[in-house]
Scaffold this motif. Structure first.
Motif, PDB file in Angstrom:
ATOM      1  N   PRO A 106      40.181  47.894  51.594  1.00  0.00           N
ATOM      2  CA  PRO A 106      41.496  47.332  51.946  1.00  0.00           C
ATOM      3  C   PRO A 106      41.441  45.933  52.551  1.00  0.00           C
ATOM      4  O   PRO A 106      42.449  45.223  52.523  1.00  0.00           O
ATOM      5  CB  PRO A 106      42.052  48.356  52.949  1.00  0.00           C
ATOM      6  N   TYR A 107      40.279  45.536  53.093  1.00  0.00           N
ATOM      7  CA  TYR A 107      40.187  44.214  53.715  1.00  0.00           C
ATOM      8  C   TYR A 107      39.574  43.172  52.779  1.00  0.00           C
ATOM      9  O   TYR A 107      39.398  42.012  53.176  1.00  0.00           O
ATOM     10  CB  TYR A 107      39.377  44.299  55.011  1.00  0.00           C
ATOM     11  N   ALA A 108      39.240  43.586  51.565  1.00  0.00           N
ATOM     12  CA  ALA A 108      38.724  42.616  50.585  1.00  0.00           C
ATOM     13  C   ALA A 108      39.853  41.703  50.135  1.00  0.00           C
ATOM     14  O   ALA A 108      40.995  42.138  49.953  1.00  0.00           O
ATOM     15  CB  ALA A 108      38.120  43.346  49.392  1.00  0.00           C
ATOM     16  N   LYS A 109      39.546  40.432  49.956  1.00  0.00           N
ATOM     17  CA  LYS A 109      40.548  39.436  49.584  1.00  0.00           C
ATOM     18  C   LYS A 109      40.206  38.830  48.224  1.00  0.00           C
ATOM     19  O   LYS A 109      39.074  38.944  47.747  1.00  0.00           O
ATOM     20  CB  LYS A 109      40.622  38.332  50.649  1.00  0.00           C
ATOM     21  N   LEU A 110      41.194  38.166  47.638  1.00  0.00           N
ATOM     22  CA  LEU A 110      40.948  37.497  46.362  1.00  0.00           C
ATOM     23  C   LEU A 110      39.853  36.450  46.493  1.00  0.00           C
ATOM     24  O   LEU A 110      39.111  36.190  45.546  1.00  0.00           O
ATOM     25  CB  LEU A 110      42.234  36.850  45.844  1.00  0.00           C
ATOM     26  N   LYS A 168      45.282  43.809  38.435  1.00  0.00           N
ATOM     27  CA  LYS A 168      45.994  45.087  38.453  1.00  0.00           C
ATOM     28  C   LYS A 168      46.014  45.720  37.068  1.00  0.00           C
ATOM     29  O   LYS A 168      45.831  46.931  36.929  1.00  0.00           O
ATOM     30  CB  LYS A 168      47.426  44.877  38.960  1.00  0.00           C
ATOM     31  N   SER A 169      46.220  44.910  36.038  1.00  0.00           N
ATOM     32  CA  SER A 169      46.231  45.432  34.672  1.00  0.00           C
ATOM     33  C   SER A 169      44.885  46.019  34.292  1.00  0.00           C
ATOM     34  O   SER A 169      44.816  47.012  33.563  1.00  0.00           O
ATOM     35  CB  SER A 169      46.605  44.309  33.694  1.00  0.00           C
ATOM     36  N   ALA A 170      43.805  45.418  34.789  1.00  0.00           N
ATOM     37  CA  ALA A 170      42.455  45.884  34.470  1.00  0.00           C
ATOM     38  C   ALA A 170      42.029  47.060  35.343  1.00  0.00           C
ATOM     39  O   ALA A 170      40.918  47.574  35.184  1.00  0.00           O
ATOM     40  CB  ALA A 170      41.460  44.737  34.631  1.00  0.00           C
ATOM     41  N   GLY A 171      42.885  47.498  36.264  1.00  0.00           N
ATOM     42  CA  GLY A 171      42.555  48.617  37.131  1.00  0.00           C
ATOM     43  C   GLY A 171      41.669  48.240  38.294  1.00  0.00           C
ATOM     44  O   GLY A 171      41.068  49.122  38.931  1.00  0.00           O
ATOM     45  N   LEU A 172      41.574  46.958  38.616  1.00  0.00           N
ATOM     46  CA  LEU A 172      40.687  46.494  39.679  1.00  0.00           C
ATOM     47  C   LEU A 172      41.375  46.437  41.036  1.00  0.00           C
ATOM     48  O   LEU A 172      40.733  46.137  42.052  1.00  0.00           O
ATOM     49  CB  LEU A 172      40.133  45.108  39.330  1.00  0.00           C
ATOM     50  N   TYR A 173      42.654  46.744  41.060  1.00  0.00           N
ATOM     51  CA  TYR A 173      43.416  46.813  42.302  1.00  0.00           C
ATOM     52  C   TYR A 173      43.986  48.219  42.394  1.00  0.00           C
ATOM     53  O   TYR A 173      44.747  48.650  41.535  1.00  0.00           O
ATOM     54  CB  TYR A 173      44.542  45.777  42.308  1.00  0.00           C
ATOM     55  N   GLY A 174      43.565  48.970  43.409  1.00  0.00           N
ATOM     56  CA  GLY A 174      43.925  50.374  43.479  1.00  0.00           C
ATOM     57  C   GLY A 174      44.822  50.720  44.645  1.00  0.00           C
ATOM     58  O   GLY A 174      45.028  49.924  45.569  1.00  0.00           O
ATOM     59  N   ALA A 205      46.747  59.253  48.859  1.00  0.00           N
ATOM     60  CA  ALA A 205      46.428  60.237  49.888  1.00  0.00           C
ATOM     61  C   ALA A 205      46.263  59.587  51.266  1.00  0.00           C
ATOM     62  O   ALA A 205      46.623  60.170  52.285  1.00  0.00           O
ATOM     63  CB  ALA A 205      45.157  60.993  49.515  1.00  0.00           C
ATOM     64  N   THR A 206      45.706  58.378  51.295  1.00  0.00           N
ATOM     65  CA  THR A 206      45.440  57.707  52.575  1.00  0.00           C
ATOM     66  C   THR A 206      46.357  56.512  52.817  1.00  0.00           C
ATOM     67  O   THR A 206      46.437  56.016  53.942  1.00  0.00           O
ATOM     68  CB  THR A 206      43.982  57.223  52.632  1.00  0.00           C
ATOM     69  N   GLY A 207      47.014  56.048  51.762  1.00  0.00           N
ATOM     70  CA  GLY A 207      47.861  54.869  51.891  1.00  0.00           C
ATOM     71  C   GLY A 207      47.110  53.571  51.749  1.00  0.00           C
ATOM     72  O   GLY A 207      47.720  52.490  51.795  1.00  0.00           O
ATOM     73  N   GLU A 208      45.791  53.630  51.554  1.00  0.00           N
ATOM     74  CA  GLU A 208      45.008  52.415  51.389  1.00  0.00           C
ATOM     75  C   GLU A 208      45.283  51.773  50.037  1.00  0.00           C
ATOM     76  O   GLU A 208      45.435  52.472  49.042  1.00  0.00           O
ATOM     77  CB  GLU A 208      43.511  52.714  51.513  1.00  0.00           C
ATOM     78  N   LYS A 209      45.328  50.469  50.010  1.00  0.00           N
ATOM     79  CA  LYS A 209      45.479  49.754  48.759  1.00  0.00           C
ATOM     80  C   LYS A 209      44.707  48.450  48.836  1.00  0.00           C
ATOM     81  O   LYS A 209      44.517  47.880  49.916  1.00  0.00           O
ATOM     82  CB  LYS A 209      46.945  49.496  48.428  1.00  0.00           C
ATOM     83  N   GLY A 210      44.251  47.992  47.695  1.00  0.00           N
ATOM     84  CA  GLY A 210      43.488  46.761  47.655  1.00  0.00           C
ATOM     85  C   GLY A 210      42.489  46.757  46.529  1.00  0.00           C
ATOM     86  O   GLY A 210      42.534  47.609  45.623  1.00  0.00           O
ATOM     87  N   LEU A 211      41.582  45.823  46.575  1.00  0.00           N
ATOM     88  CA  LEU A 211      40.542  45.708  45.551  1.00  0.00           C
ATOM     89  C   LEU A 211      39.583  46.889  45.662  1.00  0.00           C
ATOM     90  O   LEU A 211      39.268  47.353  46.759  1.00  0.00           O
ATOM     91  CB  LEU A 211      39.787  44.394  45.709  1.00  0.00           C
ATOM     92  N   ASN A 212      39.116  47.373  44.516  1.00  0.00           N
ATOM     93  CA  ASN A 212      38.197  48.506  44.528  1.00  0.00           C
ATOM     94  C   ASN A 212      36.768  48.055  44.227  1.00  0.00           C
ATOM     95  O   ASN A 212      36.498  46.869  44.002  1.00  0.00           O
ATOM     96  CB  ASN A 212      38.654  49.596  43.548  1.00  0.00           C
ATOM     97  N   LEU A 213      35.856  49.046  44.238  1.00  0.00           N
ATOM     98  CA  LEU A 213      34.443  48.739  44.018  1.00  0.00           C
ATOM     99  C   LEU A 213      34.219  48.117  42.647  1.00  0.00           C
ATOM    100  O   LEU A 213      33.368  47.228  42.488  1.00  0.00           O
ATOM    101  CB  LEU A 213      33.613  50.013  44.162  1.00  0.00           C
TER     102      LEU A 213
END
Length: 313
Positions: free
Chosen positions: A87-91, A127-133, A137-145
């Motif tokens: 969640p703390y990862a930035k562009l 987001k289209s590529a599924g790289l932003y999730g 369940a936890t409410g977390e959102k942001g860049l994924n692994l």
């Protein structure tokens, strides 16, 4: 029908997140033709026209209850670690300078010469590529692994996956150590190019014609080996991935979640993506082909290149 199908699944306004699927045209007999589409497991919950469906026996059921949707996300996130959200990862933690090249590659690889990514800004593309999730369940959102491994800066990748490395080795003379070595720790997009360059440097390129057109067996085999070992890796593991070239063989090793144990043959081959988001990204930019085709190419071209083949999971 094929063009319409591809247009729908690659259109983020209709199908979200988009997927890369290519129907296979099969001649059943002299009068009938079948369109076969292999649908791999996905780490995403997909929607069509903003409606989510689930398969119940032979029916496609609309899912509207928040609890039911949450269970779908939980079920999928337990399978694929590439979905882990930071969640703390930035562009600014990503190599956004690679995106113009990626848009061009996606457009050139698209069947009709157009791709939805070319008209999107950077955030829309991610987001289209599924790289932003979003973890419901936890409410977390942001860049994924998956986003970090595909496009992350080297220091960011080291932070989230300290053991991540691909060790490229040549052992033809000095078999105890190595004749040449390259330790690759950068993002997957550039790792792919570096590993292919390593293969071109140390492997002969035998003359081969296919349908009167020269084809590089070396490049084809190396491409399939490299793309598979980068796509289907468990990035949370400390096991060092390897690409090894020896006098009489070459092989790759990586940590993964094997669906079965033993030798893979054309009769028992069942495509099973370990990281569907990363695999889909690779297929969109032409680093990989239709799911399962890479292994088929290895069976076909390694025999022509060396007279031998051996694929084990």
């Amino acid at each position: 029908m094929v063009k319409n199908f591809i247009s729908v699944v690659s259109n983020s306004a209709l199908f979200s997140p988009t997927v890369y699927l290519v129907p296979e045209i099969v001649k059943y007999d002299e009068k009938r033709t079948i369109l076969h589409v292999h649908i791999p497991p996905s780490a995403e919950v997909h929607s069509y026209k903003k409606v989510i469906y689930d398969r119940v026996d032979d029916a496609d059921v609309k899912v509207t209850a928040t609890g039911a949707i949450a269970q779908m996300y939980i079920r999928k996130q337990n399978i694929f670690t590439e979905k882990k959200i930071y969640p703390y990862a930035k562009l600014s933690d990503l190599r956004l300078d690679l995106l113009p090249k990626i848009r061009l590659m996606a457009r050139n690889n698209a069947p009709n010469g157009t791709h939805s990514w070319t008209a999107m800004d950077d955030e829309e593309l991610l987001k289209s590529a599924g790289l932003y999730g979003y973890d419901i369940a936890t409410g977390e959102k942001g860049l994924n692994l998956a986003a970090i491994m595909l496009l992350g800066r080297d220091d960011v990748i080291l932070n989230v996956s300290p053991a991540y490395v691909t060790d490229a080795l040549v052992r033809k003379v000095n078999v105890d150590r190595y004749d040449d070595r390259e330790i690759i720790k950068t993002n997957l997009v550039e790792s792919y190019e570096l590993l292919l360059d390593f293969a071109r440097k140390h492997l002969p390129d035998k003359f081969f014609l296919e349908a009167s057109v020269r084809k590089s067996l070396r490049n084809t085999i190396a491409r399939e080996m490299v793309s598979n070992t980068l796509m289907h890796r468990e990035f949370t593991s400390s096991y060092t991935a390897k690409f090894v070239i020896e006098k009489n063989q070459m092989y790759v090793e990586n940590a993964s979640r094997a669906s079965k144990e033993g030798y893979i043959t054309m009769d028992n081959l069942e495509p099973n993506p370990k990281n569907p988001i990363i695999a889909s990204f690779f297929r969109n930019i032409g680093y990989a082909d239709q799911l399962g085709s890479g292994v088929r190419n290895l069976f076909k071209y390694t025999r022509l290149y060396s007279g031998k083949w051996n694929i084990r999971e």
